[in-house]
Scaffold this active site. Structure first.
Site: not given
Ligand code: TIU
Length: 230
Positions: A25, A130, A163
């Site tokens: 991400d 995802k 994530c």
């Molecule tokens: N990629 C991921 O970690 N999504 C989140 O929503 N992370 C947060 O820390 N909010």
């Protein structure tokens, strides 16, 4: 066998293993003002620090011809793959699907949902979209790993305790040997990053290992030639 210097003890890389780099991400939605991370009230600037190190690690995997899997957290434009509970969460002005300065928040294909240009995938690399925090939920992650015969995962990206940790736990439960690359992951909360690294490697590596990008590359550079001879 190659041993990578790691915590809580050396990470073993047998010649029969297959590795992959997992980059979670690294999207504008989490890294830049006006995206999802910002909408949740976070200081997104502090995630930038890992970008140069992650670039070096990705370059190392590319030079060695090793697989790289990029993930993106995103939802379909009609949000049919997004539970209402996820949309409601946060109580901020902007939520998932709202029109923000980089397009609709956390929606697939919007400018803000893309991977940051410095870390853009190149042809031949895997890209997984995802809907959840973990990379295994409602994706083809496991079938890619099985098709490629991958056994060992080097896990990076943002955010460490959301994530990245969720994906590592999902992978650990499925039998993959996982190492979190500590200088290639970051959180909006430094104390959460530190706690995650510690909880992963506590209890004899209950979820896996941690090491730096330099330690990983040093190990892989020794491992690849012996692998090529097999
Ligand atoms: N990629 C991921 O970690 N999504 C989140 O929503 N992370 C947060 O820390 N909010």
């Amino acid at each position: 066998m190659v041993y990578i210097a790691a915590l809580p003890y050396e990470y073993e890389l047998p010649e029969s293993s297959q590795v992959a780099l997992v980059v979670i991400d690294m999207q504008r939605d989490f890294m830049e003002p006006g995206g999802f991370g910002d909408a949740l009230g976070n200081d997104v600037a502090r995630l930038q620090a890992i970008v140069p190190t992650l670039q070096q690690l990705i370059a190392g995997f590319r030079e060695l011809g090793l697989p790289i899997i990029h993930t993106l957290e995103c939802h379909l434009p009609d949000l049919s793959d997004c539970p209402p509970s996820k949309v409601r969460r946060g109580k901020g002005e902007l939520t998932i699907g709202s029109e923000g300065p980089m397009g609709r928040i956390l929606v697939k294909g919007e400018p803000g949902n893309g991977i940051i240009p410095e870390l853009a995938p190149v042809p031949g690399e895997f890209v997984i979209h995802k809907p959840g925090k973990g990379a295994f939920y409602a994706t083809n992650m496991e079938s890619i790993l099985q098709e490629q015969g991958i056994t060992h995962l080097f896990i990076t990206g943002v955010t460490t305790e959301v994530c990245v940790q969720t994906t590592m736990r999902e992978a650990n439960d499925r039998g993959y040997e996982c190492l979190m690359v500590e200088d290639c992951t970051e959180s909006y909360f430094p104390e959460f990053k530190q706690a995650t690294l510690e909880m992963v490697r506590a209890q004899g590596g209950i979820v896996g290992w941690t090491a730096t990008a330099a330690q990983v590359l040093e190990g892989l550079q020794q491992w690849q030639p012996s692998k090529a001879l097999v």
